[in-house]
Design a protein around this motif. Sequence first.
Motif, PDB file in Angstrom:
ATOM      1  N   ASP A 103      -1.331  -1.868  -7.801  1.00  0.00           N
ATOM      2  CA  ASP A 103      -2.543  -2.162  -7.035  1.00  0.00           C
ATOM      3  C   ASP A 103      -2.855  -3.539  -7.218  1.00  0.00           C
ATOM      4  OD1 ASP A 103      -3.768   0.720  -6.446  1.00  0.00           O
ATOM      5  OD2 ASP A 103      -4.556   0.772  -8.210  1.00  0.00           O
ATOM      6  N   ALA A 104      -2.592  -4.336  -8.210  1.00  0.00           N
ATOM      7  CA  ALA A 104      -2.239  -5.605  -8.438  1.00  0.00           C
ATOM      8  C   ALA A 104      -1.736  -6.633  -7.442  1.00  0.00           C
ATOM      9  CB  ALA A 104      -2.934  -6.911  -9.514  1.00  0.00           C
ATOM     10  N   ASP A 105      -0.809  -6.186  -7.262  1.00  0.00           N
ATOM     11  CA  ASP A 105      -0.486  -6.371  -5.794  1.00  0.00           C
ATOM     12  C   ASP A 105      -0.541  -6.506  -4.526  1.00  0.00           C
ATOM     13  OD1 ASP A 105       1.718  -7.418  -7.465  1.00  0.00           O
ATOM     14  OD2 ASP A 105       2.950  -5.528  -7.723  1.00  0.00           O
ATOM     15  N   LEU A 106      -1.243  -5.618  -4.983  1.00  0.00           N
ATOM     16  CA  LEU A 106      -1.892  -5.558  -2.676  1.00  0.00           C
ATOM     17  C   LEU A 106      -2.878  -6.073  -2.799  1.00  0.00           C
ATOM     18  CD1 LEU A 106      -1.438  -1.119  -2.648  1.00  0.00           C
ATOM     19  CD2 LEU A 106      -0.049  -2.980  -0.930  1.00  0.00           C
ATOM     20  N   ARG A 107      -3.842  -6.425  -3.682  1.00  0.00           N
ATOM     21  CA  ARG A 107      -4.922  -7.023  -3.872  1.00  0.00           C
ATOM     22  C   ARG A 107      -4.740  -8.401  -3.847  1.00  0.00           C
ATOM     23  NH1 ARG A 107      -6.840  -4.302  -8.112  1.00  0.00           N
ATOM     24  NH2 ARG A 107      -6.276  -5.063 -10.039  1.00  0.00           N
ATOM     25  N   HIS A 108      -3.188  -8.948  -3.722  1.00  0.00           N
ATOM     26  CA  HIS A 108      -2.829 -10.425  -3.518  1.00  0.00           C
ATOM     27  C   HIS A 108      -2.559 -10.440  -2.237  1.00  0.00           C
ATOM     28  CE1 HIS A 108      -2.796 -10.791  -7.698  1.00  0.00           C
ATOM     29  NE2 HIS A 108      -3.593 -11.770  -7.589  1.00  0.00           N
ATOM     30  N   ALA A 109      -2.068  -9.746  -1.123  1.00  0.00           N
ATOM     31  CA  ALA A 109      -1.602  -9.271  -0.024  1.00  0.00           C
ATOM     32  C   ALA A 109      -2.343  -8.678   0.590  1.00  0.00           C
ATOM     33  CB  ALA A 109      -0.448  -8.819  -0.307  1.00  0.00           C
ATOM     34  N   ILE A 110      -3.558  -8.163   0.544  1.00  0.00           N
ATOM     35  CA  ILE A 110      -4.987  -7.182   1.325  1.00  0.00           C
ATOM     36  C   ILE A 110      -5.313  -8.671   2.621  1.00  0.00           C
ATOM     37  CG2 ILE A 110      -6.574  -7.599   0.674  1.00  0.00           C
ATOM     38  CD1 ILE A 110      -5.279  -4.511   1.388  1.00  0.00           C
ATOM     39  N   SER A 111      -5.012  -9.401   2.615  1.00  0.00           N
ATOM     40  CA  SER A 111      -5.952 -10.691   3.106  1.00  0.00           C
ATOM     41  C   SER A 111      -4.636 -10.836   4.196  1.00  0.00           C
ATOM     42  CB  SER A 111      -5.952 -11.950   2.271  1.00  0.00           C
ATOM     43  OG  SER A 111      -5.076 -12.583   2.401  1.00  0.00           O
ATOM     44  N   GLY A 112      -3.175 -10.031   4.418  1.00  0.00           N
ATOM     45  CA  GLY A 112      -2.344 -10.675   5.404  1.00  0.00           C
ATOM     46  C   GLY A 112      -2.212  -9.612   6.203  1.00  0.00           C
ATOM     47  N   ASP A 113      -1.440  -9.346   7.158  1.00  0.00           N
ATOM     48  CA  ASP A 113      -1.052  -8.804   8.274  1.00  0.00           C
ATOM     49  C   ASP A 113      -0.179  -7.400   7.397  1.00  0.00           C
ATOM     50  OD1 ASP A 113      -0.221  -6.527  10.153  1.00  0.00           O
ATOM     51  OD2 ASP A 113       0.619  -8.609  11.671  1.00  0.00           O
ATOM     52  N   LEU A 114      -0.993  -6.287   7.553  1.00  0.00           N
ATOM     53  CA  LEU A 114      -0.698  -4.725   6.999  1.00  0.00           C
ATOM     54  C   LEU A 114       0.545  -3.818   7.432  1.00  0.00           C
ATOM     55  CD1 LEU A 114      -4.762  -3.258   5.481  1.00  0.00           C
ATOM     56  CD2 LEU A 114      -2.991  -4.765   4.427  1.00  0.00           C
ATOM     57  N   ASP A 115       0.807  -4.527   8.783  1.00  0.00           N
ATOM     58  CA  ASP A 115       1.689  -4.037   9.463  1.00  0.00           C
ATOM     59  C   ASP A 115       3.098  -4.351   9.899  1.00  0.00           C
ATOM     60  OD1 ASP A 115       0.074  -1.893  10.203  1.00  0.00           O
ATOM     61  OD2 ASP A 115      -0.858  -2.529  12.109  1.00  0.00           O
ATOM     62  N   ARG A 116       2.858  -6.354   9.142  1.00  0.00           N
ATOM     63  CA  ARG A 116       4.179  -7.164   9.634  1.00  0.00           C
ATOM     64  C   ARG A 116       4.848  -6.949   8.020  1.00  0.00           C
ATOM     65  NH1 ARG A 116       3.828 -11.445  14.446  1.00  0.00           N
ATOM     66  NH2 ARG A 116       2.850  -9.742  16.484  1.00  0.00           N
ATOM     67  N   GLU A 140       0.678   5.860   0.861  1.00  0.00           N
ATOM     68  CA  GLU A 140       1.632   6.196  -0.311  1.00  0.00           C
ATOM     69  C   GLU A 140       0.610   6.072  -1.864  1.00  0.00           C
ATOM     70  OE1 GLU A 140       5.008   8.269  -1.788  1.00  0.00           O
ATOM     71  OE2 GLU A 140       4.077   8.035  -0.044  1.00  0.00           O
ATOM     72  N   MET A 141       0.560   5.297  -2.313  1.00  0.00           N
ATOM     73  CA  MET A 141      -1.103   4.825  -3.456  1.00  0.00           C
ATOM     74  C   MET A 141      -2.068   5.870  -3.289  1.00  0.00           C
ATOM     75  SD  MET A 141       0.344   0.677  -4.016  1.00  0.00           S
ATOM     76  CE  MET A 141      -0.575   0.680  -5.137  1.00  0.00           C
ATOM     77  N   THR A 142      -2.134   6.411  -2.389  1.00  0.00           N
ATOM     78  CA  THR A 142      -3.775   6.570  -2.330  1.00  0.00           C
ATOM     79  C   THR A 142      -3.066   8.008  -2.504  1.00  0.00           C
ATOM     80  OG1 THR A 142      -4.758   5.032  -0.933  1.00  0.00           O
ATOM     81  CG2 THR A 142      -5.364   7.350  -1.018  1.00  0.00           C
ATOM     82  N   ARG A 143      -2.580   8.579  -1.852  1.00  0.00           N
ATOM     83  CA  ARG A 143      -2.162  10.146  -2.336  1.00  0.00           C
ATOM     84  C   ARG A 143      -1.496  10.789  -3.140  1.00  0.00           C
ATOM     85  NH1 ARG A 143       0.952   9.844   3.212  1.00  0.00           N
ATOM     86  NH2 ARG A 143       2.389   8.949   2.056  1.00  0.00           N
ATOM     87  N   LYS A 144      -0.428   9.755  -4.228  1.00  0.00           N
ATOM     88  CA  LYS A 144       0.521   9.663  -5.273  1.00  0.00           C
ATOM     89  C   LYS A 144      -1.009   9.281  -6.856  1.00  0.00           C
ATOM     90  CE  LYS A 144       3.339  11.266  -3.337  1.00  0.00           C
ATOM     91  NZ  LYS A 144       5.314  10.655  -2.572  1.00  0.00           N
ATOM     92  N   SER A 145      -1.878   8.639  -6.127  1.00  0.00           N
ATOM     93  CA  SER A 145      -2.885   7.852  -7.508  1.00  0.00           C
ATOM     94  C   SER A 145      -1.851   7.965  -8.374  1.00  0.00           C
ATOM     95  CB  SER A 145      -3.840   9.540  -7.306  1.00  0.00           C
ATOM     96  OG  SER A 145      -4.175  10.032  -6.422  1.00  0.00           O
ATOM     97  N   PHE A 146      -1.112   7.302  -8.582  1.00  0.00           N
ATOM     98  CA  PHE A 146      -0.642   6.483  -9.971  1.00  0.00           C
ATOM     99  C   PHE A 146      -0.696   4.963 -10.408  1.00  0.00           C
ATOM    100  CE2 PHE A 146       1.651  10.346  -9.949  1.00  0.00           C
ATOM    101  CZ  PHE A 146       1.503  10.957 -11.423  1.00  0.00           C
ATOM    102  N   GLY A 147      -1.638   4.243  -8.958  1.00  0.00           N
ATOM    103  CA  GLY A 147      -1.856   3.254  -8.741  1.00  0.00           C
ATOM    104  C   GLY A 147      -0.389   1.933  -8.470  1.00  0.00           C
ATOM    105  N   CYS A 148       0.230   2.930  -8.162  1.00  0.00           N
ATOM    106  CA  CYS A 148       2.171   1.341  -7.899  1.00  0.00           C
ATOM    107  C   CYS A 148       2.286   2.396  -6.978  1.00  0.00           C
ATOM    108  CB  CYS A 148       2.675   1.207  -9.282  1.00  0.00           C
ATOM    109  SG  CYS A 148       2.833   2.950 -10.084  1.00  0.00           S
ATOM    110  N   MET A 149       3.197   2.191  -6.608  1.00  0.00           N
ATOM    111  CA  MET A 149       4.738   2.521  -6.052  1.00  0.00           C
ATOM    112  C   MET A 149       6.235   2.041  -6.202  1.00  0.00           C
ATOM    113  SD  MET A 149       5.288   2.760  -1.711  1.00  0.00           S
ATOM    114  CE  MET A 149       6.431   1.128  -1.416  1.00  0.00           C
ATOM    115  N   GLY A 150       6.966   2.750  -6.311  1.00  0.00           N
ATOM    116  CA  GLY A 150       8.634   2.026  -6.726  1.00  0.00           C
ATOM    117  C   GLY A 150       8.802   2.067  -5.225  1.00  0.00           C
ATOM    118  N   VAL A 151      10.237   1.020  -4.940  1.00  0.00           N
ATOM    119  CA  VAL A 151      10.025   0.492  -4.033  1.00  0.00           C
ATOM    120  C   VAL A 151      11.910   0.852  -4.396  1.00  0.00           C
ATOM    121  CG1 VAL A 151      10.526  -1.158  -2.279  1.00  0.00           C
ATOM    122  CG2 VAL A 151       8.598  -1.339  -3.722  1.00  0.00           C
ATOM    123  N   VAL A 152      12.600   1.898  -3.691  1.00  0.00           N
ATOM    124  CA  VAL A 152      14.352   2.158  -3.722  1.00  0.00           C
ATOM    125  C   VAL A 152      14.890   1.645  -2.412  1.00  0.00           C
ATOM    126  CG1 VAL A 152      13.067   3.826  -4.735  1.00  0.00           C
ATOM    127  CG2 VAL A 152      13.704   4.336  -2.945  1.00  0.00           C
TER     128      VAL A 152
END
Length: 332
Positions: free
Chosen positions: A258-271, A234-246
């Motif tokens: 993007d910074a939040d993703l970098r911190h979490a990228i080593s985890g399980d991306l599906d879980r 979703e973040m890649t498609r929209k190109s704002f470097g973020c995603m709102g959670v609703v």
Amino acid sequence: MHRPSPSSARAPLDSALQTLAIERRGLDALEQAFSGPLGDTFVAAVNCIAESPGRLVVTGIGKSGHIARKIQATLASTGTPSLFLHPAEASHGDLGMIAAGDIILAISNSGETAELAAILTYAARQRHRVIALTSVATSALARAAHISLVLPRSTEACPMGLAPTTSTLLQLALGDALAIALLEKRGFTARDFGAFHPGGLLGARLRPISDLMHTGDALPLGQGSLPLRSVILEMTRKSFGCMGVVDDKGVLQGLITDADLRHAISGDLDRTTAEDVMNRAPVTATTDMLAQDVLHLMNQRKRPITSLFILDETRQPRGIVHIHDLLRSGLS
């Protein structure tokens, strides 16, 4: 080469300081005059103009004419419908510019300006109210006016006492005071001001953020249960470097950058879900804010914000703005 003596070298500066001192005393006298009759007539003038269904026709000639043009321009830009009428042209057809319900603001230091005669005669015949701005309470202009704004007598900064200097400064100051008092009486806002100044930096600063934000399908949004793999898409498609959670009602619950993703990228991306990594207290703006205020909001953090969600009164995202949108609009 001849070098000027220290005293003659300072002469222009001494002259400038003397001019400022004389004009400052004039402004002090004007301020004190508001404690007397000028205060009452000023209030009467403001009420008269504010309650009028027509426009304010500002007139004057010579140096007073230049001041009149500036006062009229300030009035128009701050919500008081107005126009400038040149006294010399008035008796050659321009009296037709004055419409029913208009009020005339006539400016003359002496109050004996012959060129104003045709306008005053026409105003009396057509029953237009006249507000005089003059320094002589017994002048022909003051006598013809319904309301007289009488300036205090002042010393001109000109050493010969001839060139209008202090007197025109007081005219200008009183005109500014009139415009601002009318602005406040009408409840004129920054958004109103922006509507009258759409061009340049000022127009960019006063532009509603709703004019600049991206809306609809452009918004990068997802629910808290969304796995990080889908968040990345979703973040890649929209190109704002973020995603709102609703939530299910579309109310913003948090933000993933993007910074939040970098911190979490080593985890399980599906879980790992969006809710697991989101910032639950993101900085946001509202749809009624101006562009300049949103830019300030984005820049006031130690690490400037590059994208910001714009929420409505229910905290549902109605738009998103990128810092580049603001810079492209003319803000800096």
